[in-house]
Design a protein around this motif. Structure first.
Motif, PDB file in Angstrom:
ATOM      1  N   GLU A  31     -24.421  50.127  -0.410  1.00 10.09           N
ATOM      2  CA  GLU A  31     -22.951  50.096  -0.433  1.00 10.09           C
ATOM      3  C   GLU A  31     -22.476  49.910   0.993  1.00 10.09           C
ATOM      4  O   GLU A  31     -22.690  50.799   1.830  1.00 10.09           O
ATOM      5  CB  GLU A  31     -22.385  51.431  -0.910  1.00 10.09           C
ATOM      6  CG  GLU A  31     -22.812  51.877  -2.264  1.00 10.09           C
ATOM      7  CD  GLU A  31     -22.108  53.183  -2.656  1.00 10.09           C
ATOM      8  OE1 GLU A  31     -21.829  53.326  -3.844  1.00 10.09           O
ATOM      9  OE2 GLU A  31     -21.835  54.029  -1.779  1.00 10.09           O
ATOM     10  N   LEU A  32     -21.836  48.815   1.262  1.00 15.15           N
ATOM     11  CA  LEU A  32     -21.365  48.517   2.616  1.00 15.15           C
ATOM     12  C   LEU A  32     -19.906  48.955   2.699  1.00 15.15           C
ATOM     13  O   LEU A  32     -19.019  48.352   2.094  1.00 15.15           O
ATOM     14  CB  LEU A  32     -21.514  47.024   2.898  1.00 15.15           C
ATOM     15  CG  LEU A  32     -22.938  46.486   2.640  1.00 15.15           C
ATOM     16  CD1 LEU A  32     -22.963  44.964   2.657  1.00 15.15           C
ATOM     17  CD2 LEU A  32     -23.920  47.065   3.649  1.00 15.15           C
ATOM     18  N   ILE A  33     -19.696  50.050   3.407  1.00 12.58           N
ATOM     19  CA  ILE A  33     -18.380  50.692   3.442  1.00 12.58           C
ATOM     20  C   ILE A  33     -17.672  50.246   4.707  1.00 12.58           C
ATOM     21  O   ILE A  33     -17.958  50.739   5.798  1.00 12.58           O
ATOM     22  CB  ILE A  33     -18.563  52.228   3.391  1.00 12.58           C
ATOM     23  CG1 ILE A  33     -19.388  52.584   2.135  1.00 12.58           C
ATOM     24  CG2 ILE A  33     -17.210  52.934   3.405  1.00 12.58           C
ATOM     25  CD1 ILE A  33     -19.816  54.034   2.083  1.00 12.58           C
ATOM     26  N   ASN A  34     -16.777  49.297   4.559  1.00 17.57           N
ATOM     27  CA  ASN A  34     -16.171  48.676   5.741  1.00 17.57           C
ATOM     28  C   ASN A  34     -14.869  49.386   6.118  1.00 17.57           C
ATOM     29  O   ASN A  34     -13.843  49.202   5.475  1.00 17.57           O
ATOM     30  CB  ASN A  34     -15.918  47.190   5.470  1.00 17.57           C
ATOM     31  CG  ASN A  34     -15.444  46.453   6.707  1.00 17.57           C
ATOM     32  OD1 ASN A  34     -15.153  47.067   7.733  1.00 17.57           O
ATOM     33  ND2 ASN A  34     -15.356  45.140   6.605  1.00 17.57           N
ATOM     34  N   VAL A  35     -14.931  50.183   7.179  1.00 16.82           N
ATOM     35  CA  VAL A  35     -13.729  50.894   7.636  1.00 16.82           C
ATOM     36  C   VAL A  35     -13.039  50.140   8.778  1.00 16.82           C
ATOM     37  O   VAL A  35     -12.068  50.629   9.333  1.00 16.82           O
ATOM     38  CB  VAL A  35     -14.058  52.338   8.092  1.00 16.82           C
ATOM     39  CG1 VAL A  35     -14.698  53.124   6.968  1.00 16.82           C
ATOM     40  CG2 VAL A  35     -14.958  52.349   9.323  1.00 16.82           C
ATOM     41  N   THR A  36     -13.528  48.953   9.117  1.00 22.88           N
ATOM     42  CA  THR A  36     -12.903  48.192  10.203  1.00 22.88           C
ATOM     43  C   THR A  36     -11.832  47.256   9.636  1.00 22.88           C
ATOM     44  O   THR A  36     -11.656  47.157   8.422  1.00 22.88           O
ATOM     45  CB  THR A  36     -13.929  47.330  10.964  1.00 22.88           C
ATOM     46  OG1 THR A  36     -14.278  46.202  10.141  1.00 22.88           O
ATOM     47  CG2 THR A  36     -15.187  48.112  11.291  1.00 22.88           C
ATOM     48  N   ASP A  37     -11.142  46.573  10.534  1.00 22.64           N
ATOM     49  CA  ASP A  37     -10.125  45.614  10.110  1.00 22.64           C
ATOM     50  C   ASP A  37     -10.688  44.208   9.953  1.00 22.64           C
ATOM     51  O   ASP A  37      -9.956  43.257   9.715  1.00 22.64           O
ATOM     52  CB  ASP A  37      -8.996  45.565  11.152  1.00 22.64           C
ATOM     53  CG  ASP A  37      -8.296  46.896  11.279  1.00 22.64           C
ATOM     54  OD1 ASP A  37      -8.395  47.708  10.338  1.00 22.64           O
ATOM     55  OD2 ASP A  37      -7.657  47.127  12.325  1.00 22.64           O
ATOM     56  N   ASP A  38     -11.974  44.057  10.158  1.00 22.38           N
ATOM     57  CA  ASP A  38     -12.585  42.726  10.131  1.00 22.38           C
ATOM     58  C   ASP A  38     -13.488  42.563   8.915  1.00 22.38           C
ATOM     59  O   ASP A  38     -14.038  43.535   8.414  1.00 22.38           O
ATOM     60  CB  ASP A  38     -13.483  42.517  11.359  1.00 22.38           C
ATOM     61  CG  ASP A  38     -12.717  42.579  12.665  1.00 22.38           C
ATOM     62  OD1 ASP A  38     -11.477  42.450  12.621  1.00 22.38           O
ATOM     63  OD2 ASP A  38     -13.363  42.742  13.711  1.00 22.38           O
ATOM     64  N   ALA A  39     -13.646  41.309   8.497  1.00 19.11           N
ATOM     65  CA  ALA A  39     -14.672  41.004   7.502  1.00 19.11           C
ATOM     66  C   ALA A  39     -15.988  40.823   8.261  1.00 19.11           C
ATOM     67  O   ALA A  39     -16.023  40.145   9.286  1.00 19.11           O
ATOM     68  CB  ALA A  39     -14.311  39.731   6.745  1.00 19.11           C
ATOM     69  N   HIS A  40     -17.045  41.448   7.773  1.00 17.36           N
ATOM     70  CA  HIS A  40     -18.355  41.314   8.424  1.00 17.36           C
ATOM     71  C   HIS A  40     -19.357  40.704   7.453  1.00 17.36           C
ATOM     72  O   HIS A  40     -19.609  41.285   6.387  1.00 17.36           O
ATOM     73  CB  HIS A  40     -18.883  42.687   8.865  1.00 17.36           C
ATOM     74  CG  HIS A  40     -17.995  43.403   9.825  1.00 17.36           C
ATOM     75  ND1 HIS A  40     -17.986  43.140  11.173  1.00 17.36           N
ATOM     76  CD2 HIS A  40     -17.055  44.361   9.623  1.00 17.36           C
ATOM     77  CE1 HIS A  40     -17.094  43.920  11.770  1.00 17.36           C
ATOM     78  NE2 HIS A  40     -16.510  44.664  10.840  1.00 17.36           N
ATOM     79  N   PRO A  41     -19.916  39.546   7.783  1.00 16.88           N
ATOM     80  CA  PRO A  41     -20.980  38.990   6.932  1.00 16.88           C
ATOM     81  C   PRO A  41     -22.292  39.716   7.199  1.00 16.88           C
ATOM     82  O   PRO A  41     -22.862  39.605   8.281  1.00 16.88           O
ATOM     83  CB  PRO A  41     -21.062  37.523   7.360  1.00 16.88           C
ATOM     84  CG  PRO A  41     -20.377  37.432   8.678  1.00 16.88           C
ATOM     85  CD  PRO A  41     -19.563  38.663   8.898  1.00 16.88           C
ATOM     86  N   ILE A  42     -22.756  40.480   6.224  1.00 14.80           N
ATOM     87  CA  ILE A  42     -23.945  41.304   6.422  1.00 14.80           C
ATOM     88  C   ILE A  42     -25.177  40.580   5.859  1.00 14.80           C
ATOM     89  O   ILE A  42     -25.168  40.116   4.719  1.00 14.80           O
ATOM     90  CB  ILE A  42     -23.769  42.686   5.749  1.00 14.80           C
ATOM     91  CG1 ILE A  42     -22.567  43.421   6.374  1.00 14.80           C
ATOM     92  CG2 ILE A  42     -25.053  43.511   5.864  1.00 14.80           C
ATOM     93  CD1 ILE A  42     -22.696  43.770   7.854  1.00 14.80           C
TER      94      ILE A  42
END
Ligand code: C2O
Ligand code: CU
Ligand code: CU
Length: 562
Positions: free
Chosen positions: A459-470
Motif C-alpha cells: 500500500e503506497l500511502i502518498n502524503v505528499t502533494d506530488d504524484a510519484h511513479p513507484i
C-alpha cells in the motif's frame, strides 16, 4: 515553470538534519509542519483533479535557455535507434545448449545534432546514439551485455556532493546500467552502489525468462542517476515471443519505438540542467525542460503510410509526465503496458505516461491520407509530426479483440500487506529538501524482505502533494486500486487511516502487468506483487530521478523460502 518571486530560505532545524541520523519522529514533525500550515490556510488536501506536482518550486536558470518555439518545427526525420548487433556468441551460463549473444556496449561522450538549426550537442551516449541502440531478444533467449564505461573523467552537469552517494571524495564520473523491467539475478541488476569508473566495465547476463514487453536500460548510479540519464545514458530493450508474433500486429517498419523526454538547451545548443538557489547544494526537486525530444530529436517528423502503426512509447524523462494526444482528434488503441500485452485493446484519447512507464499503441492513419497530424503533449505542445502519404495501401496487419489473458492475482493469495508511506521533508516554505519511502533513508537497514514466490500487497500511502511513479525492480505486478484518504489524520494521529472515498480500480490502460505505478497525491495506491525470479538484493524507488537521487529509493531483499 513557475518562477515565483520568493525568498528561498532553508530552515536550519530541518535541512541540517536530513541525513541518516534523522529519526522517524523528526520526519513526521517536519512533514506535519506543512500540512498544518495548509490546513490553517484553508487549503483542502482532497484535490479533485490529480496534478502532477502540487506546487512550483524555485530553481535557478543560471543562463538563458533556448526557446524551442524559435526553431522551425518538423525539419528532421524521426530517427529510429539502431538495433544492437552481437559481437559474438558465448556459452550460456544457464547451461542451455544454445550459445548466447554477447554485446559490448560502450558509454561515450559524443556530439550530435538534436535539430537541423542547432549546433551539435555534447551528450553521453551508449555506443554512439542517444537513445542508445535497441537490444532485442526472444523470450527465454539469454544474452550477455558488457556495459563499458568509456566516458571522460569530468562530468558536465552539476553534481550535488551533499547527496548521499555523491560525496566529493567519490569520482565524478561513474556509471552502472540497470535493465528496467527485466527479471534478472541481483548481480546483474545494476545495483546503485555497483558503479564503476571510466576504463572499467561490467559483464551482465540477462536470462530473459519473461513475456514479450518493451523494457529499457538506463544509468542507476546512486546520487548521480538524474544527471547521467539527462546526459543521455538510456536505451530500449524489446523482448518478443511467439504468442505476440502470432497476433499479426503491425511489424517491421510499421512498428516504431518512441522514446520521449524533456531537456533544456542553452543558447549554444548544449544541455542545461538548472540548479537550486542554495550554494553548494545544486539539487532541484524536479525538472521540466521546455524542449521535448522524440528519439533524441527536437520536433521531428515521420512519414507514414495511411495504415496501422504500432508505437512502443517510453517516458524516459527525469520528471515530466506525458499526456499524449493527436491533433486529428483520433484515438489510440492501447494494446500493452509496462510488462507487455493487455488482455484486450483499450481505446484511449489521451495516453498518460509517468516517468518509467511504457505504452504499446496502435495508431490507424487509414482515414487520414494526405494529412499532417501532430502528436501533442499538455497545453497543445507539439512533440512530433506525422506526414501521412496520399492514396490507399493494403494493410494486412490486424488488432485482435483479445490479446494475452492477464490472470488476476487474488488478494487472498497475499501473505503480507505492507503499508509504505511516501513522504517528503520540506523547509519552512514548503520547499522540498528530501523525499523518503516509509521515513527511511537509503542507508538504513532493509525493511522490505519478501519471500521468493510469495505474494504481497504493497500500500503506497502518498502524503505528499506530488504524484510519484513507484517502480520495483525484478518483478511485475498488478494495480489493485487507488483510494483517497485523510493524509493529515494519517500523519498527526498515529497512522490513523481515514478514507475519503471508495477504492477506484486502475484505469483500463493500466489493468495489465506493470512495473511502475503512479501513486497519486492524497491517495493510497495498492499493488499486488508475486516475488517470482531470484533471491537477492534489489531496489524499489520513485522514478522521478530527482527524487530517487535524494533518498526516495530503498533496497529490498527477496529471501529464500525456508
Ligand atoms: Cu528505471 Cu530502478 O529503474
Ligand atoms: Cu527498474
Ligand atoms: Cu517521487
Amino acid at each position: 515553470m513557475g518562477m515565483r518571486k520568493k525568498v528561498f530560505c532553508v530552515s536550519i532545524s530541518f535541512s541540517d538534519k536530513t541525513d541518516s541520523t534523522m529519526t522517524g519522529n523528526d520526519v513526521s514533525r517536519a512533514l506535519t509542519t506543512r500540512r498544518t500550515f495548509l490546513k490553517r490556510g484553508g487549503m483542502s488536501l482532497a484535490l479533485l483533479s490529480v496534478p502532477q506536482m502540487g506546487r512550483h518550486r524555485q530553481v535557478v536558470m543560471a543562463k538563458p535557455v533556448l526557446d524551442p518555439n524559435s526553431l522551425t518545427p518538423f525539419v528532421d526525420p524521426l530517427p529510429i535507434p539502431p538495433v544492437a548487433r552481437p559481437n559474438d556468441f558465448r556459452p550460456s551460463p544457464d547451461g542451455g545448449k544454445q550459445k548466447a549473444p554477447y554485446y559490448r556496449l560502450a558509454m561515450r561522450q559524443v556530439q550530435s545534432k538534436v535539430h537541423r538549426d542547432m549546433k551539435p550537442t555534447m551528450q553521453w551516449a551508449v555506443d554512439s546514439t542517444v537513445p542508445g541502440p535497441t537490444l532485442e531478444t526472444q523470450s527465454g533467449q539469454g544474452m550477455f551485455v558488457e556495459w563499458a564505461n568509456e566516458l571522460p573523467t569530468a562530468h558536465f552537469l552539476p553534481i550535488d556532493h551533499s547527496l548521499h552517494g555523491a560525496e566529493a571524495e567519490k569520482p565524478d564520473v561513474r556509471s552502472v546500467i540497470h535493465m528496467h523491467g527485466a527479471r534478472v539475478p541481483a548481480t546483474a541488476d545494476g545495483y546503485p552502489e555497483d558503479w564503476y569508473v571510466p576504463g572499467k566495465s561490467a559483464m551482465y547476463f540477462y536470462p530473459n525468462m519473461q513475456d514479450a514487453a518493451m523494457l529499457w536500460y538506463h544509468d542507476h548510479t546512486l546520487g548521480l542517476n538524474r544527471l547521467n540519464v539527462y546526459a543521455g545514458l538510456l536505451g530500449l530493450f524489446i523482448v518478443r515471443d511467439s504468442f505476440e508474433s502470432g497476433l499479426n500486429l503491425p511489424g517491421g517498419k510499421y512498428e516504431v519505438p518512441l522514446v520521449l523526454y524533456d531537456r533544456f538547451f542553452d543558447q549554444n545548443s548544449q544541455l542545461y540542467y538548472p540548479v537550486s538557489p542554495v550554494a553548494g547544494k545544486p539539487w532541484i526537486p524536479e525538472l521540466f525542460g521546455n524542449a521535448i525530444l522524440a528519439n533524441g530529436k527536437l520536433l521531428p517528423y515521420l512519414e507514414v503510410e495511411p495504415r496501422k502503426y504500432r508505437f512502443r512509447v517510453l517516458n524516459g524523462a527525469n520528471g515530466r509526465f506525458f499526456h499524449l494526444s493527436m491533433s486529428s482528434g483520433q484515438t489510440f488503441q492501447q494494446i500493452g503496458t509496462d510488462q507487455g500485452l493487455l488482455s484486450a485493446p483499450v481505446t484511449v484519447k489521451i495516453c498518460s505516461l509517468a516517468p518509467g512507464e511504457r505504452a504499446d499503441l496502435i495508431v490507424d492513419f487509414g482515414d487520414h491520407s494526405g494529412e499532417q497530424i501532430i502528436l501533442k503533449n499538455d497545453m497543445l505542445l507539439p512533440v512530433m509530426q506525422f506526414r501521412v502519404a496520399k492514396g490507399k495501401v493494403n494493410d494486412e496487419s490486424s488488432v485482435p479483440s483479445t490479446l494475452r489473458p492477464v490472470h488476476k492475482i487474488a488478494e487472498s493469495e497475499a501473505v503480507k500487506t505492507r503499508s509504505l508511506m511516501l513522504g517528503e521533508i520540506t523547509d519552512l516554505h514548503g520547499d522540498s529538501v528530501t523525499m523518503l519511502l516509509n521515513n527511511a533513508h537509503w542507508s538504513m537497514p532493509v525493511t522490505e524482505n519478501p519471500t521468493l514466490d510469495s505474494v504481497e500487497i504493497w500500500e503506497l500511502i502518498n502524503v505528499t502533494d506530488d504524484a510519484h511513479p513507484i517502480h520495483l525492480h525484478m518483478v511485475k505486478f498488478q494495480i489493485l486500486d487507488r483510494r483517497r484518504f485523510d493524509a493529515f489524520a494519517y500523519q498527526n494521529e498515529k497512522n490513523l487511516l481515514r478514507y475519503r472515498g471508495n477504492p477506484m480500480p486502475p484505469e483500463p490502460s493500466e489493468a495489465g502487468w506493470k512495473d511502475t505505478v503512479r501513486a497519486d497525491p492524497g491517495m493510497i495506491t495498492r499493488i499486488i506483487v508475486k516475488f517470482e525470479g531470484y533471491v537477492g538484493r534489489y531496489v524499489w524507488h520513485c522514478h522521478i530521478l530527482e527524487h530517487e537521487d535524494n533518498e526516495m529509493m530503498r533496497p529490498y531483499d527477496v529471501i529464500a523460502k525456508s
